[in-house]
Design a protein around this motif. Sequence first.
Motif, PDB file in Angstrom:
ATOM      1  N   PHE A  22       1.495   1.400  -9.668  1.00 43.97           N
ATOM      2  CA  PHE A  22       0.659   2.563  -9.373  1.00 43.97           C
ATOM      3  C   PHE A  22      -0.620   2.535 -10.222  1.00 43.97           C
ATOM      4  O   PHE A  22      -1.710   2.791  -9.709  1.00 43.97           O
ATOM      5  CB  PHE A  22       1.443   3.852  -9.643  1.00 43.97           C
ATOM      6  CG  PHE A  22       0.736   5.096  -9.201  1.00 43.97           C
ATOM      7  CD1 PHE A  22       0.823   5.523  -7.882  1.00 43.97           C
ATOM      8  CD2 PHE A  22      -0.029   5.840 -10.086  1.00 43.97           C
ATOM      9  CE1 PHE A  22       0.168   6.666  -7.451  1.00 43.97           C
ATOM     10  CE2 PHE A  22      -0.690   6.990  -9.673  1.00 43.97           C
ATOM     11  CZ  PHE A  22      -0.591   7.400  -8.358  1.00 43.97           C
ATOM     12  N   TRP A  23      -0.471   2.242 -11.513  1.00 40.52           N
ATOM     13  CA  TRP A  23      -1.644   2.171 -12.392  1.00 40.52           C
ATOM     14  C   TRP A  23      -2.596   1.070 -11.927  1.00 40.52           C
ATOM     15  O   TRP A  23      -3.826   1.267 -11.890  1.00 40.52           O
ATOM     16  CB  TRP A  23      -1.212   1.901 -13.832  1.00 40.52           C
ATOM     17  CG  TRP A  23      -2.378   1.594 -14.739  1.00 40.52           C
ATOM     18  CD1 TRP A  23      -3.199   2.487 -15.358  1.00 40.52           C
ATOM     19  CD2 TRP A  23      -2.867   0.288 -15.095  1.00 40.52           C
ATOM     20  NE1 TRP A  23      -4.173   1.834 -16.077  1.00 40.52           N
ATOM     21  CE2 TRP A  23      -3.995   0.484 -15.933  1.00 40.52           C
ATOM     22  CE3 TRP A  23      -2.461  -1.013 -14.800  1.00 40.52           C
ATOM     23  CZ2 TRP A  23      -4.706  -0.593 -16.475  1.00 40.52           C
ATOM     24  CZ3 TRP A  23      -3.176  -2.075 -15.326  1.00 40.52           C
ATOM     25  CH2 TRP A  23      -4.281  -1.862 -16.152  1.00 40.52           C
ATOM     26  N   PHE A  24      -2.053  -0.090 -11.573  1.00 32.10           N
ATOM     27  CA  PHE A  24      -2.890  -1.213 -11.158  1.00 32.10           C
ATOM     28  C   PHE A  24      -3.676  -0.868  -9.897  1.00 32.10           C
ATOM     29  O   PHE A  24      -4.843  -1.244  -9.749  1.00 32.10           O
ATOM     30  CB  PHE A  24      -2.014  -2.442 -10.919  1.00 32.10           C
ATOM     31  CG  PHE A  24      -2.795  -3.679 -10.559  1.00 32.10           C
ATOM     32  CD1 PHE A  24      -3.410  -4.426 -11.537  1.00 32.10           C
ATOM     33  CD2 PHE A  24      -2.914  -4.081  -9.231  1.00 32.10           C
ATOM     34  CE1 PHE A  24      -4.144  -5.563 -11.213  1.00 32.10           C
ATOM     35  CE2 PHE A  24      -3.640  -5.209  -8.895  1.00 32.10           C
ATOM     36  CZ  PHE A  24      -4.253  -5.953  -9.896  1.00 32.10           C
ATOM     37  N   LEU A  25      -3.031  -0.129  -8.995  1.00 40.55           N
ATOM     38  CA  LEU A  25      -3.697   0.245  -7.747  1.00 40.55           C
ATOM     39  C   LEU A  25      -4.803   1.265  -7.969  1.00 40.55           C
ATOM     40  O   LEU A  25      -5.867   1.201  -7.338  1.00 40.55           O
ATOM     41  CB  LEU A  25      -2.674   0.827  -6.760  1.00 40.55           C
ATOM     42  CG  LEU A  25      -1.740  -0.148  -6.050  1.00 40.55           C
ATOM     43  CD1 LEU A  25      -0.703   0.631  -5.262  1.00 40.55           C
ATOM     44  CD2 LEU A  25      -2.516  -1.080  -5.133  1.00 40.55           C
ATOM     45  N   TYR A  26      -4.569   2.218  -8.885  1.00 39.38           N
ATOM     46  CA  TYR A  26      -5.466   3.367  -9.005  1.00 39.38           C
ATOM     47  C   TYR A  26      -6.338   3.346 -10.257  1.00 39.38           C
ATOM     48  O   TYR A  26      -7.067   4.308 -10.503  1.00 39.38           O
ATOM     49  CB  TYR A  26      -4.650   4.666  -8.961  1.00 39.38           C
ATOM     50  CG  TYR A  26      -4.132   4.969  -7.580  1.00 39.38           C
ATOM     51  CD1 TYR A  26      -4.879   5.722  -6.683  1.00 39.38           C
ATOM     52  CD2 TYR A  26      -2.908   4.469  -7.148  1.00 39.38           C
ATOM     53  CE1 TYR A  26      -4.413   5.988  -5.397  1.00 39.38           C
ATOM     54  CE2 TYR A  26      -2.440   4.718  -5.870  1.00 39.38           C
ATOM     55  CZ  TYR A  26      -3.198   5.486  -5.003  1.00 39.38           C
ATOM     56  OH  TYR A  26      -2.734   5.730  -3.732  1.00 39.38           O
ATOM     57  N   LYS A  27      -6.292   2.265 -11.018  1.00 37.37           N
ATOM     58  CA  LYS A  27      -7.092   2.218 -12.243  1.00 37.37           C
ATOM     59  C   LYS A  27      -8.591   2.250 -11.961  1.00 37.37           C
ATOM     60  O   LYS A  27      -9.375   2.674 -12.819  1.00 37.37           O
ATOM     61  CB  LYS A  27      -6.738   0.971 -13.074  1.00 37.37           C
ATOM     62  CG  LYS A  27      -6.998  -0.355 -12.389  1.00 37.37           C
ATOM     63  CD  LYS A  27      -6.521  -1.504 -13.262  1.00 37.37           C
ATOM     64  CE  LYS A  27      -6.681  -2.844 -12.558  1.00 37.37           C
ATOM     65  NZ  LYS A  27      -8.083  -3.214 -12.321  1.00 37.37           N
ATOM     66  N   ASP A  28      -9.004   1.817 -10.779  1.00 32.47           N
ATOM     67  CA  ASP A  28     -10.430   1.803 -10.442  1.00 32.47           C
ATOM     68  C   ASP A  28     -10.851   3.026  -9.619  1.00 32.47           C
ATOM     69  O   ASP A  28     -12.010   3.137  -9.231  1.00 32.47           O
ATOM     70  CB  ASP A  28     -10.775   0.523  -9.657  1.00 32.47           C
ATOM     71  CG  ASP A  28     -10.539  -0.731 -10.495  1.00 32.47           C
ATOM     72  OD1 ASP A  28     -10.758  -0.664 -11.715  1.00 32.47           O
ATOM     73  OD2 ASP A  28     -10.125  -1.763  -9.921  1.00 32.47           O
ATOM     74  N   ILE A  29      -9.891   3.916  -9.319  1.00 30.82           N
ATOM     75  CA  ILE A  29     -10.200   5.132  -8.563  1.00 30.82           C
ATOM     76  C   ILE A  29     -10.438   6.269  -9.559  1.00 30.82           C
ATOM     77  O   ILE A  29      -9.561   6.586 -10.368  1.00 30.82           O
ATOM     78  CB  ILE A  29      -9.062   5.515  -7.598  1.00 30.82           C
ATOM     79  CG1 ILE A  29      -8.712   4.320  -6.699  1.00 30.82           C
ATOM     80  CG2 ILE A  29      -9.443   6.731  -6.770  1.00 30.82           C
ATOM     81  CD1 ILE A  29      -9.808   3.890  -5.781  1.00 30.82           C
ATOM     82  N   SER A  30     -11.604   6.870  -9.497  1.00 31.62           N
ATOM     83  CA  SER A  30     -11.940   7.928 -10.453  1.00 31.62           C
ATOM     84  C   SER A  30     -11.201   9.220 -10.116  1.00 31.62           C
ATOM     85  O   SER A  30     -10.829   9.466  -8.956  1.00 31.62           O
ATOM     86  CB  SER A  30     -13.449   8.184 -10.454  1.00 31.62           C
ATOM     87  OG  SER A  30     -13.864   8.718  -9.203  1.00 31.62           O
ATOM     88  N   GLN A  31     -11.008  10.033 -11.137  1.00 31.01           N
ATOM     89  CA  GLN A  31     -10.361  11.325 -10.928  1.00 31.01           C
ATOM     90  C   GLN A  31     -11.200  12.212 -10.022  1.00 31.01           C
ATOM     91  O   GLN A  31     -10.664  12.973  -9.217  1.00 31.01           O
ATOM     92  CB  GLN A  31     -10.142  12.008 -12.278  1.00 31.01           C
ATOM     93  CG  GLN A  31      -9.393  13.323 -12.186  1.00 31.01           C
ATOM     94  CD  GLN A  31      -9.150  13.950 -13.551  1.00 31.01           C
ATOM     95  OE1 GLN A  31      -9.450  13.370 -14.581  1.00 31.01           O
ATOM     96  NE2 GLN A  31      -8.609  15.154 -13.551  1.00 31.01           N
ATOM     97  N   GLU A  32     -12.524  12.075 -10.143  1.00 37.72           N
ATOM     98  CA  GLU A  32     -13.420  12.872  -9.299  1.00 37.72           C
ATOM     99  C   GLU A  32     -13.233  12.534  -7.821  1.00 37.72           C
ATOM    100  O   GLU A  32     -13.259  13.420  -6.954  1.00 37.72           O
ATOM    101  CB  GLU A  32     -14.881  12.655  -9.705  1.00 37.72           C
ATOM    102  CG  GLU A  32     -15.255  13.231 -11.059  1.00 37.72           C
ATOM    103  CD  GLU A  32     -14.716  12.405 -12.224  1.00 37.72           C
ATOM    104  OE1 GLU A  32     -14.330  11.242 -11.980  1.00 37.72           O
ATOM    105  OE2 GLU A  32     -14.684  12.929 -13.351  1.00 37.72           O
ATOM    106  N   ALA A  33     -13.052  11.232  -7.531  1.00 40.83           N
ATOM    107  CA  ALA A  33     -12.858  10.814  -6.139  1.00 40.83           C
ATOM    108  C   ALA A  33     -11.552  11.380  -5.574  1.00 40.83           C
ATOM    109  O   ALA A  33     -11.505  11.823  -4.419  1.00 40.83           O
ATOM    110  CB  ALA A  33     -12.856   9.290  -6.049  1.00 40.83           C
ATOM    111  N   LEU A  34     -10.490  11.386  -6.396  1.00 40.30           N
ATOM    112  CA  LEU A  34      -9.221  11.935  -5.954  1.00 40.30           C
ATOM    113  C   LEU A  34      -9.328  13.439  -5.708  1.00 40.30           C
ATOM    114  O   LEU A  34      -8.824  13.957  -4.696  1.00 40.30           O
ATOM    115  CB  LEU A  34      -8.140  11.655  -6.997  1.00 40.30           C
ATOM    116  CG  LEU A  34      -7.601  10.216  -7.058  1.00 40.30           C
ATOM    117  CD1 LEU A  34      -6.674  10.052  -8.263  1.00 40.30           C
ATOM    118  CD2 LEU A  34      -6.867   9.853  -5.781  1.00 40.30           C
TER     119      LEU A  34
END
Length: 333
Positions: A22-34
């Motif tokens: 999960f971390w590897f998948l979402y490490k490049d996704i910003s909290q703002e985008a989510l």
Amino acid sequence: MKLTLKQWIQVFLSFGVAIWIFWFLYKDISQEALLEGLRETSGFWLGLSILISIIGFWLRAWRWKLLIQVGESDSIPTKRVLLALMIGYLANLLVPRAGEIARCGALKKTEGIQIGKLFGTVILERTIDLIFLVSTISIAFLIEKDLFLSLLSDLVSLETLGDRISSALPLLLGGALVASIFIYLVFQKYRDHGLFQKFQHFIRDIIKGFISLKQVRNQFGFWSSSVLIWAIYYLTMYFVALAIPSTASLSAGSVLMVMVMGSIGMIAPVQGGIGTFHALVAFILMAYGLTNEEGKIFAVIVHGSQVLTVIVLGTIASAVFLKLSAKKEPKSS
């Protein structure tokens, strides 16, 4: 349910793998985008997805009740079966594959049914679900055949695949023959071993379970509910797709492919399919033209909404179960 040290180690290892994926998948996704993705999500369609998934839980409990009641004279309240089912789903979020044992134990406690029979019905239920999953994959292949072939061609050259199979066919046949002889000799030598006997009992229980399907009183209800359960899985995914602007234009066949990939991801031996579900769903959505970020945001919304639903309903079911256990209520009819 008490766990041994070895089992605890397995739990923490599987949880660690899930968190790492999960971390590897979402490490490049910003909290703002989510957060922006959540703000853009339609509450109506997301709420409808959760509502129909709850109907699916009830339908699964009712179908399980039909299996349990084979050979029984007394009727089992569906609400009690639903309590046990939700406790099982909650247990699966904590310990992979523990839900089957947990729901059988809960129903034994409230209804006094032999746990061996309950576990046999769960095995049969899972086998039927596997058949429906394979059937769904086949339907998805027929509908989205071009995408399947495109993805396959990215991994393997279709032009040379036939030549490779033809050239390797004698070796494959010879290997299959050697493997068959080896398996036969091992079976003859160790057929009285406890592990082989357990495997034989497992296969025998599945066969007996399928034979007992003829004794289900409501045949139409059983098989129609099985179809509806998978239709509800699809609608749960489809309503979330409608809720998010980036996936609202996906075709019905595309959503079916997403559901298939998500179902495969949920089979992985990690808590609640964390990580594996997200990876496969995001992968297939990218094949439909969505960005990496859009695919991952969709995956976390659809998975997160279902996990939260299970946590809420499972917690309520656990509280009711503890209350029933404390009162030691007699078996209802």
